[in-house]
Write an enzyme that holds these catalytic residues in place. Structure first.
Site, PDB file in Angstrom:
ATOM      1  N   GLU A   4      -2.690  -6.001   8.260  1.00  0.00           N
ATOM      2  CA  GLU A   4      -1.942  -4.791   7.935  1.00  0.00           C
ATOM      3  C   GLU A   4      -0.559  -4.772   8.760  1.00  0.00           C
ATOM      4  O   GLU A   4      -0.477  -5.020   9.868  1.00  0.00           O
ATOM      5  CB  GLU A   4      -2.694  -3.513   8.333  1.00  0.00           C
TER       6      GLU A   4
ATOM      7  N   ALA B  36      18.957   5.526  20.104  1.00  0.00           N
ATOM      8  CA  ALA B  36      18.406   4.321  19.483  1.00  0.00           C
ATOM      9  C   ALA B  36      18.517   4.979  17.933  1.00  0.00           C
ATOM     10  O   ALA B  36      18.599   6.024  17.410  1.00  0.00           O
ATOM     11  CB  ALA B  36      17.061   3.918  19.799  1.00  0.00           C
TER      12      ALA B  36
ATOM     13  N   GLY C 166       1.765  -6.946  16.826  1.00  0.00           N
ATOM     14  CA  GLY C 166       0.492  -6.892  16.307  1.00  0.00           C
ATOM     15  C   GLY C 166       0.472  -6.321  14.941  1.00  0.00           C
ATOM     16  O   GLY C 166      -0.488  -6.769  14.253  1.00  0.00           O
TER      17      GLY C 166
ATOM     18  N   GLU D 216      20.928  15.524   9.972  1.00  0.00           N
ATOM     19  CA  GLU D 216      20.492  17.138   9.794  1.00  0.00           C
ATOM     20  C   GLU D 216      18.869  17.137  10.310  1.00  0.00           C
ATOM     21  O   GLU D 216      18.598  18.514  10.427  1.00  0.00           O
ATOM     22  CB  GLU D 216      20.613  17.552   8.289  1.00  0.00           C
TER      23      GLU D 216
ATOM     24  N   ILE E 295       0.761  -1.178   0.145  1.00  0.00           N
ATOM     25  CA  ILE E 295       0.028  -0.002  -0.214  1.00  0.00           C
ATOM     26  C   ILE E 295       0.809   1.303   0.097  1.00  0.00           C
ATOM     27  O   ILE E 295       0.558   2.220  -0.549  1.00  0.00           O
ATOM     28  CB  ILE E 295      -0.945   0.083   1.093  1.00  0.00           C
TER      29      ILE E 295
ATOM     30  N   GLU F 190      25.034   4.849  16.360  1.00  0.00           N
ATOM     31  CA  GLU F 190      23.915   5.569  16.849  1.00  0.00           C
ATOM     32  C   GLU F 190      24.284   6.351  18.219  1.00  0.00           C
ATOM     33  O   GLU F 190      24.036   7.535  18.431  1.00  0.00           O
ATOM     34  CB  GLU F 190      22.635   4.755  17.166  1.00  0.00           C
TER      35      GLU F 190
END
Length: 186
Positions: A42, A80, A119, A142, A18, A96
């Site tokens: 979905e 993270a 889920g 940035e 989608i 990171e």
């Protein structure tokens, strides 16, 4: 404990993309349920991510305060970020930590890998503990704006309990740290 769970598997019959963005893809899937009926799922496909519990020599953890549009609020989080295509999670964690906090760590330990929202998303997050830190220079992307905080165990626990830390990965890592400190008699 090993358990046979094959009877719970949903067989994918169809999948339609989608939306395809910079780092997520949304698909709508038709599946056959274990009882033979069909259902729609979905699913957000994500390349995976890392999070780092960075512990200073002063026994404080590094948190970042960052606005998150999805929640429309600023959240306190462990450093993270998402994995680049084909990137090793430890390499990503090192990148990171340095980008967001300006620190490098000499010692790294993998804690666990977990699904953030199974889920509806396949994002697998890899968590690490980083110690023996050296401050270099923060190198934010940035489009990244954040503040770095140094937080004691008591402060972190209070922040979880009063809702100032509301990010699930950060709550999990704070509680892991508090448990480890308790085991060490701190």
């Amino acid at each position: 404990m090993t358990q046979n769970v094959d009877h719970l598997i949903e067989k994918q019959l169809n999948s339609e993309t989608i939306y395809e963005g910079k780092f997520i893809t949304l698909t709508v899937q038709t599946v056959e349920l274990p009882n033979g009926k069909q259902a729609t799922r979905e699913v957000i496909q994500h390349p995976g991510a890392v999070t780092v519990l960075a512990i200073t020599a002063e026994d404080k953890i590094l948190l970042v305060n960052q606005f998150r549009k999805a929640t429309n609020r600023t959240l306190l989080e462990t450093p993270a970020g998402k994995l680049e295509p084909g990137e090793d999670p430890l390499t990503s964690a090192k990148r990171e930590l340095e980008e967001e906090t300006g620190y490098q760590a000499a010692q790294w330990k993998h804690l666990s890998s977990f699904y953030t929202s199974p889920g509806f998303a396949d994002e697998l997050m890899h968590s690490y503990v980083a110690t023996d830190l050296t401050l270099l220079k923060q190198n934010l992307d940035e489009d990244e704006f954040l503040d770095v905080l140094h937080v004691t165990a008591d402060e972190a626990e209070a922040m979880v309990l009063d809702g100032r830390i509301a990010d699930a990965k950060t709550v999990a890592l704070v509680y892991w740290w508090l448990r480890e400190r308790q085991r060490e008699g701190k």
